[in-house]
Design an enzyme around this catalytic site. Sequence first.
Site, PDB file in Angstrom:
ATOM      1  N   LYS A 241      14.538 -16.650  59.172  1.00  0.00           N
ATOM      2  CA  LYS A 241      14.653 -17.819  60.039  1.00  0.00           C
ATOM      3  C   LYS A 241      15.262 -17.394  61.377  1.00  0.00           C
ATOM      4  O   LYS A 241      16.306 -16.758  61.416  1.00  0.00           O
ATOM      5  CB  LYS A 241      15.519 -18.885  59.376  1.00  0.00           C
ATOM      6  CG  LYS A 241      15.413 -20.266  59.998  1.00  0.00           C
ATOM      7  CD  LYS A 241      16.111 -21.323  59.152  1.00  0.00           C
ATOM      8  CE  LYS A 241      15.921 -22.715  59.743  1.00  0.00           C
ATOM      9  NZ  LYS A 241      16.578 -23.762  58.935  1.00  0.00           N
TER      10      LYS A 241
ATOM     11  N   ARG B  34      14.070 -41.786  49.035  1.00  0.00           N
ATOM     12  CA  ARG B  34      13.535 -40.954  47.957  1.00  0.00           C
ATOM     13  C   ARG B  34      14.265 -41.188  46.635  1.00  0.00           C
ATOM     14  O   ARG B  34      13.787 -40.773  45.576  1.00  0.00           O
ATOM     15  CB  ARG B  34      13.617 -39.480  48.353  1.00  0.00           C
ATOM     16  CG  ARG B  34      12.725 -39.128  49.541  1.00  0.00           C
ATOM     17  CD  ARG B  34      13.192 -37.892  50.275  1.00  0.00           C
ATOM     18  NE  ARG B  34      13.179 -36.696  49.465  1.00  0.00           N
ATOM     19  CZ  ARG B  34      12.158 -35.835  49.397  1.00  0.00           C
ATOM     20  NH1 ARG B  34      11.058 -36.061  50.080  1.00  0.00           N
ATOM     21  NH2 ARG B  34      12.228 -34.768  48.647  1.00  0.00           N
TER      22      ARG B  34
ATOM     23  N   GLU C 130      17.393 -35.820  46.525  1.00  0.00           N
ATOM     24  CA  GLU C 130      18.118 -37.076  46.732  1.00  0.00           C
ATOM     25  C   GLU C 130      18.217 -37.914  45.461  1.00  0.00           C
ATOM     26  O   GLU C 130      19.242 -38.570  45.219  1.00  0.00           O
ATOM     27  CB  GLU C 130      17.440 -37.883  47.847  1.00  0.00           C
ATOM     28  CG  GLU C 130      17.575 -37.281  49.234  1.00  0.00           C
ATOM     29  CD  GLU C 130      16.538 -36.211  49.530  1.00  0.00           C
ATOM     30  OE1 GLU C 130      16.569 -35.650  50.638  1.00  0.00           O
ATOM     31  OE2 GLU C 130      15.675 -35.927  48.645  1.00  0.00           O
TER      32      GLU C 130
END
Length: 627
Positions: A280, A395, A367
Amino acid sequence: MLAGLTDAMPLRDMTPDQLQMVASEIRDVLCNLLATRTAHFASNLGVVELCLALHCEFDFRSDRLIWDTGHQIYPHKLVTGRYHDFASIRTQGGLMGYPNPHESEYDLFMTGHAGCSVSTAVGLRSGDKLRGEPNRKSVAVIGDGAFPSGIVFEALNNAGELGDDLTIVLNDNKMSICHRVGSVAQYLDRLRGTPLYSGLKSEVVKLLDRVPMFGDPAERLLAQMKEGVKAGLLGGMLFEELGIRYVGPIDGHDTTLLRKYLAMARETSGPVLLHVVTEKGHGYKPAAEDPVYFHTPPAFQEKSGEVITLKSDGNPAYTFHAREAIRKQMAADERVTVITAAMCQGNKLEPVREQFPDRFFDVGICESHAVAFAAGQCKTGLRPIVDIYSTFLQRSYDQIFQEVALQDLPVVFLLDRAGLTGPDGPTHHGLFDIGYMRVFPNMICMAPGYAGEVSMMLDAALQFEHASSIRYPKASALELDRAPSPIELGKSEVVREGTDGTIVAFGALLDQALEAAEQLAGELDIEVINARFVKPIDHEMVRRVIEADKFVVTVEEGAKMGGFGSAFIESAVEQRLDTRGVTVLAIPDEFIEHGDRNDLLHASSLSSAAIAEVCRDQSCASVAIQN
């Protein structure tokens, strides 16, 4: 070279050196963008070579490509004919910062939430087969941070059973937004540490199968060795047992190598998971060294090798006040815990994590688990705070219902990014939580109108015997030169006296309501009320302002249907009050595009000027009714 790409097809004929030149140009464009505005950065730097390799080996004008959590879509946009519009990304009327089917045939879904790419790709492949188009390939690109999401394993389970051709690219950069967490992350780390076994596996296993598994001690030792070697070679046994061929890990920044293995995956029958290792922030040293900060950094410039942030003025954000309120409560009460779903950095919870590591829980992009986990903690006598963005809490809707509200457990929900999230757009606007939270019995729903209320509301929530939610936007918090009145369940607060009409604001649009009242000074004397609660709503306030025979305007930064205005009208109808003088201002029944929050508020008639104009109109209408 990017400027000449009207679609991605020319990439297929480029040499490795030319592709490297395109990769460098993409990174230059990304760095230049950050000099003008905040944008997703490190994640896009990490997928440049992967993006190019994908477009070299597939034709996504007909093949199917789904980018999971599509904030790493920028290189894809640059090579699919959107280079000349790229400077407009994340501005109102410009390119979206996520995939957008309205922009290009190369984008199939707006993918702003994590974990759904594999399910969607399985569905696409199934649909293409049933419609007689079996030659269309389906590819899902999913990050290691999103991979532990429950829906991913539901999809893998189904994909393995169906056995349809499918390429799943696991983009493993050891990161979510923050550093990833959980045992799946540890499993991927072990896979990263093993050599590439694809191509060796079948032959070695055939050889080992000749070793007898019974007999004298030497034979038993060989049998044990056989199982040990199998375990070492089959690093992807989890996927293999699900019926998905595992290939990798391979270098995700080697375009030639990527093309080789993507081509193999494309031609392999059945579902294939290609494990790609990337970095990243790759190609820009500051981002590679600090990918958390550079996930979505503020606009910056680089001078003499030093990154200089272009900071904006303004009061501290609601997120800051919420974080400090959490710290205060955790210091005062050892029963208080905080749970987040991979959003430690977004919710500014790093100091909480450092100060209270034993009571801080990051469950990853899960979640539903976060809410059920909180319910379990609550049942033991703890007082958990679930700190999740409004758009992501959706969610866990079933767990809010079944595990929290139905059990009448006093879990506290902090809904960050409630309202318009500006440049993130429709996938991230938190516009629906008022409606989806207040429908549940045993639920208390609040919203602070200014900074001084945040800590008080959290303190009150932790005293309630029922579940509660506190919503606040991605915005600077209003500072009032007055001490807040005490928080009393279901009671509002008058913050400005007035005789000609009333604005009732639920939440952070109290700022715009007060500005509107100031703009009308000299024309109209406007009362402004800070509603504080949508459930239970202040019935006495509703009756008083309606029976005053003056106009009433309700204001909220949320969807109109099921929102605060709806609750206000419901209260009035229940009390058999005349609602003809009531006007509800809220987000219209449509998905709102990306743009500056203030511009979006104005377009939705929720700016101070728009509220003032509605008050003028309603004042005239009120006079007409009285006459």
